[in-house]
Scaffold this motif. Sequence first.
Motif, PDB file in Angstrom:
ATOM      1  N   THR A   1       0.831  -1.318   0.015  1.00 31.93           N
ATOM      2  CA  THR A   1       0.029  -0.069  -0.237  1.00 31.93           C
ATOM      3  C   THR A   1       0.943   1.189   0.027  1.00 31.93           C
ATOM      4  OG1 THR A   1      -0.181  -0.072   2.511  1.00 31.93           O
ATOM      5  CG2 THR A   1      -1.840  -1.110   1.132  1.00 31.93           C
ATOM      6  N   GLN A   2       2.206   1.151  -0.196  1.00 33.75           N
ATOM      7  CA  GLN A   2       2.962   2.223   0.052  1.00 33.75           C
ATOM      8  C   GLN A   2       3.406   2.641  -1.596  1.00 33.75           C
ATOM      9  OE1 GLN A   2       6.545   1.432   2.053  1.00 33.75           O
ATOM     10  NE2 GLN A   2       5.748   0.225   3.529  1.00 33.75           N
ATOM     11  N   ILE A   3       3.333   4.076  -1.783  1.00 31.29           N
ATOM     12  CA  ILE A   3       3.734   4.629  -2.987  1.00 31.29           C
ATOM     13  C   ILE A   3       4.951   5.776  -2.669  1.00 31.29           C
ATOM     14  CG2 ILE A   3       3.130   6.236  -4.742  1.00 31.29           C
ATOM     15  CD1 ILE A   3       0.068   5.479  -3.818  1.00 31.29           C
ATOM     16  N   GLU A   4       6.158   5.336  -3.243  1.00 32.40           N
ATOM     17  CA  GLU A   4       7.267   6.245  -3.134  1.00 32.40           C
ATOM     18  C   GLU A   4       7.121   7.565  -3.954  1.00 32.40           C
ATOM     19  OE1 GLU A   4       9.549   5.686  -1.081  1.00 32.40           O
ATOM     20  OE2 GLU A   4       8.574   3.629  -0.382  1.00 32.40           O
ATOM     21  N   VAL A   5       7.433   8.710  -3.462  1.00 28.38           N
ATOM     22  CA  VAL A   5       7.468   9.808  -4.334  1.00 28.38           C
ATOM     23  C   VAL A   5       8.709  10.404  -4.333  1.00 28.38           C
ATOM     24  CG1 VAL A   5       6.127  12.315  -4.445  1.00 28.38           C
ATOM     25  CG2 VAL A   5       4.837  10.349  -3.518  1.00 28.38           C
TER      26      VAL A   5
ATOM     27  N   VAL B   1       3.757   7.472   0.343  1.00 24.39           N
ATOM     28  CA  VAL B   1       2.366   7.926   0.575  1.00 24.39           C
ATOM     29  C   VAL B   1       1.788   6.338   1.094  1.00 24.39           C
ATOM     30  CG1 VAL B   1       0.200   8.642  -0.500  1.00 24.39           C
ATOM     31  CG2 VAL B   1       2.151   9.578  -1.087  1.00 24.39           C
ATOM     32  N   TYR B   2       1.108   6.345   2.040  1.00 27.07           N
ATOM     33  CA  TYR B   2       0.473   5.154   2.573  1.00 27.07           C
ATOM     34  C   TYR B   2      -0.956   5.224   2.258  1.00 27.07           C
ATOM     35  CZ  TYR B   2       4.415   3.657   5.214  1.00 27.07           C
ATOM     36  OH  TYR B   2       5.913   3.462   5.627  1.00 27.07           O
ATOM     37  N   ALA B   3      -1.477   4.394   1.080  1.00 24.66           N
ATOM     38  CA  ALA B   3      -2.989   4.342   0.861  1.00 24.66           C
ATOM     39  C   ALA B   3      -3.875   3.578   1.993  1.00 24.66           C
ATOM     40  CB  ALA B   3      -3.119   3.634  -0.644  1.00 24.66           C
ATOM     41  N   ASP B   4      -5.169   4.095   1.906  1.00 24.03           N
ATOM     42  CA  ASP B   4      -6.025   3.348   2.920  1.00 24.03           C
ATOM     43  C   ASP B   4      -5.759   1.739   2.697  1.00 24.03           C
ATOM     44  OD1 ASP B   4      -6.867   5.691   4.039  1.00 24.03           O
ATOM     45  OD2 ASP B   4      -8.314   5.829   2.574  1.00 24.03           O
TER      46      ASP B   4
ATOM     47  N   VAL C   1      -4.761   2.347  -4.125  1.00 25.38           N
ATOM     48  CA  VAL C   1      -3.259   2.453  -4.464  1.00 25.38           C
ATOM     49  C   VAL C   1      -3.309   2.896  -6.067  1.00 25.38           C
ATOM     50  CG1 VAL C   1      -0.931   1.324  -4.956  1.00 25.38           C
ATOM     51  CG2 VAL C   1      -2.237   0.926  -2.867  1.00 25.38           C
ATOM     52  N   LYS C   2      -3.852   2.254  -6.878  1.00 26.93           N
ATOM     53  CA  LYS C   2      -4.044   2.800  -8.331  1.00 26.93           C
ATOM     54  C   LYS C   2      -4.400   4.284  -8.558  1.00 26.93           C
ATOM     55  CE  LYS C   2      -3.668  -1.829 -10.738  1.00 26.93           C
ATOM     56  NZ  LYS C   2      -4.451  -2.478 -11.831  1.00 26.93           N
ATOM     57  N   SER C   3      -5.522   4.430  -7.829  1.00 24.62           N
ATOM     58  CA  SER C   3      -6.277   5.692  -7.794  1.00 24.62           C
ATOM     59  C   SER C   3      -5.465   6.917  -7.414  1.00 24.62           C
ATOM     60  CB  SER C   3      -7.503   5.809  -7.213  1.00 24.62           C
ATOM     61  OG  SER C   3      -7.729   5.380  -5.894  1.00 24.62           O
TER      62      SER C   3
ATOM     63  N   SER D   1       5.308   2.501  -7.238  1.00 20.83           N
ATOM     64  CA  SER D   1       4.761   1.502  -6.130  1.00 20.83           C
ATOM     65  C   SER D   1       4.953  -0.069  -6.564  1.00 20.83           C
ATOM     66  CB  SER D   1       2.982   1.771  -6.105  1.00 20.83           C
ATOM     67  OG  SER D   1       2.394   0.773  -5.371  1.00 20.83           O
ATOM     68  N   MET D   2       4.787  -0.795  -5.542  1.00 15.64           N
ATOM     69  CA  MET D   2       4.858  -2.304  -5.879  1.00 15.64           C
ATOM     70  C   MET D   2       3.763  -2.732  -6.498  1.00 15.64           C
ATOM     71  SD  MET D   2       5.270  -5.189  -3.053  1.00 15.64           S
ATOM     72  CE  MET D   2       6.860  -4.486  -2.245  1.00 15.64           C
ATOM     73  N   VAL D   3       2.563  -1.975  -6.845  1.00 14.22           N
ATOM     74  CA  VAL D   3       1.503  -2.501  -7.624  1.00 14.22           C
ATOM     75  C   VAL D   3       1.731  -2.602  -9.128  1.00 14.22           C
ATOM     76  CG1 VAL D   3      -0.958  -1.706  -8.261  1.00 14.22           C
ATOM     77  CG2 VAL D   3      -0.164  -1.803  -5.909  1.00 14.22           C
ATOM     78  N   SER D   4       2.854  -1.309  -9.703  1.00 11.81           N
ATOM     79  CA  SER D   4       3.293  -1.274 -10.860  1.00 11.81           C
ATOM     80  C   SER D   4       4.092  -2.750 -11.008  1.00 11.81           C
ATOM     81  CB  SER D   4       3.809  -0.193 -10.941  1.00 11.81           C
ATOM     82  OG  SER D   4       3.208   1.046 -10.694  1.00 11.81           O
ATOM     83  N   GLU D   5       4.773  -3.146 -10.116  1.00  8.24           N
ATOM     84  CA  GLU D   5       5.634  -4.361 -10.214  1.00  8.24           C
ATOM     85  C   GLU D   5       4.638  -5.711 -10.451  1.00  8.24           C
ATOM     86  OE1 GLU D   5       8.816  -5.994  -7.507  1.00  8.24           O
ATOM     87  OE2 GLU D   5       9.337  -3.869  -8.148  1.00  8.24           O
ATOM     88  N   MET D   6       3.504  -5.545  -9.656  1.00  8.23           N
ATOM     89  CA  MET D   6       2.563  -6.501  -9.724  1.00  8.23           C
ATOM     90  C   MET D   6       2.113  -6.662 -11.073  1.00  8.23           C
ATOM     91  SD  MET D   6       0.755  -6.303  -6.125  1.00  8.23           S
ATOM     92  CE  MET D   6      -0.641  -7.462  -6.610  1.00  8.23           C
ATOM     93  N   SER D   7       1.924  -5.642 -11.713  1.00  9.67           N
ATOM     94  CA  SER D   7       1.240  -5.636 -12.966  1.00  9.67           C
ATOM     95  C   SER D   7       2.147  -6.326 -13.924  1.00  9.67           C
ATOM     96  CB  SER D   7       0.820  -4.136 -13.831  1.00  9.67           C
ATOM     97  OG  SER D   7       0.289  -4.211 -14.643  1.00  9.67           O
TER      98      SER D   7
END
Length: 444
Positions: A60-64, A263-266, A271-273, A287-293
């Motif tokens: 749920t973390q997003i690095e800026v 950034v810590y998403a809820d 995370v994507k939004s 974000s790790m979500v990009s890696e997951m994709s």
Amino acid sequence: MKLKDQFRFIQQNMKKNKMRVSMTILASAMSVAFLIVLASVAFGLHDTVIKDTIESPEVTQIEVAGKDIGNGNAESLSNEDIEQIEALEGVNAVTRSKQVRQETRYITEGYEINTQTIQSHFPSMKNAGMDLGEGAFPEEKDEVAVGYHFALNLLKDDVDPEEAEYGEDGHLIPEQRFSGEIIGQTFDLEFKRMQDGEEITETVPVTVTGVIEKPGREWAWDQNVYITDEKLAELEAITGTSKAMLTDPADAAEDTGYDSATVYADDLETVKSVMTSLEEEGYFVYSMVSEMSQINTLFNIAKAGLIFIGTIAILIASIGIFNTMTMAVTERAPDIGIMKAIGASPKVIKRIFLLESTYIGLIGAVIGIAVSYVISIGVNLALPLILESAFDEELPQGLQFSSIPFSLVLIAVAICLIVTMLSGMRPAKRATEIDVLKAMRREV
């Protein structure tokens, strides 16, 4: 001719040629099991990777990294930027930090360590749900938190750093490192400032109140010291430079921005939004979500490739079905002639042989599915033991080599039925072309 009668006719004829039909079913079962077990490897490893990723708190973390100012350049985040990010929908907290721009030294009774000093915003870390390994977050100006590896590399001051010895875990050997209670320990924070071209050593006191949790990744290393905003302001006042940069105050550039922000998403769904909103505002994010994709794409390609290879095995097995059905048409020529004589339409005759080929494929698929589940369980139980004994290395917990989701079963059954139906098409059509009189005379 009713459908029930057609099935009865099929079963009777299959019983007449048990051996041939059984071997055909066996070939179908083996091909289906091969397809499922082969593809299950990609499904199993994919499930393991995704499970580990989803269970990680970093998901749920997003690095800026900074804000785009044009031409691919970025500027550090300001307090206004942090407030803007915190106001976005779906954002739970924003942690941020500034790094002291010189190496610092921490000295206590008979021990010392050279390490990096980082200003952290502890209230936002609390809001993000971060926990310490032990102790409490700093609240006063002179209080600090230290990384997990700080105490493990706190060297005795009578040991030459070049002669320091490290164990297999990468830490100092017990005889050379600090062995007391780190919480409550007071240190002299030693740093330098420039004056008339000369380096002047300064010291300020700090007290350890907490130890950061051990990093989740084995290769990660954290022996940093984390100070409060007020402590950084004190260092800046002494050096006369932003972030206590070791340079002449007259030559120092003003840099009050944050070096990093997280950034810590809820939750995972937001995370994507949040990433989209940040990118629209011109922030550089990761974000790790990009890696997951990307991981999903690679594994989906692997799954498709393995299913394709497994399909080739089913196509090979279909040759046996084609042969079985061709022989069945030849052997049942008199029966076909009788059915035509009593009024059976070519459509009904064709359906009987298509049903039979499909029936054979379906029985083979069911057996193949059962066998594949048994193999999958055996692989997950035996393969880790074999690999661990062969390479003398413990595998990660939860590693799954084979997984058979219901979707894979449906894909295998669908492929098997389609192939078997196509295999029975030509013999079924041939059955409809048999001449009644010749069939009755067994001249087919």
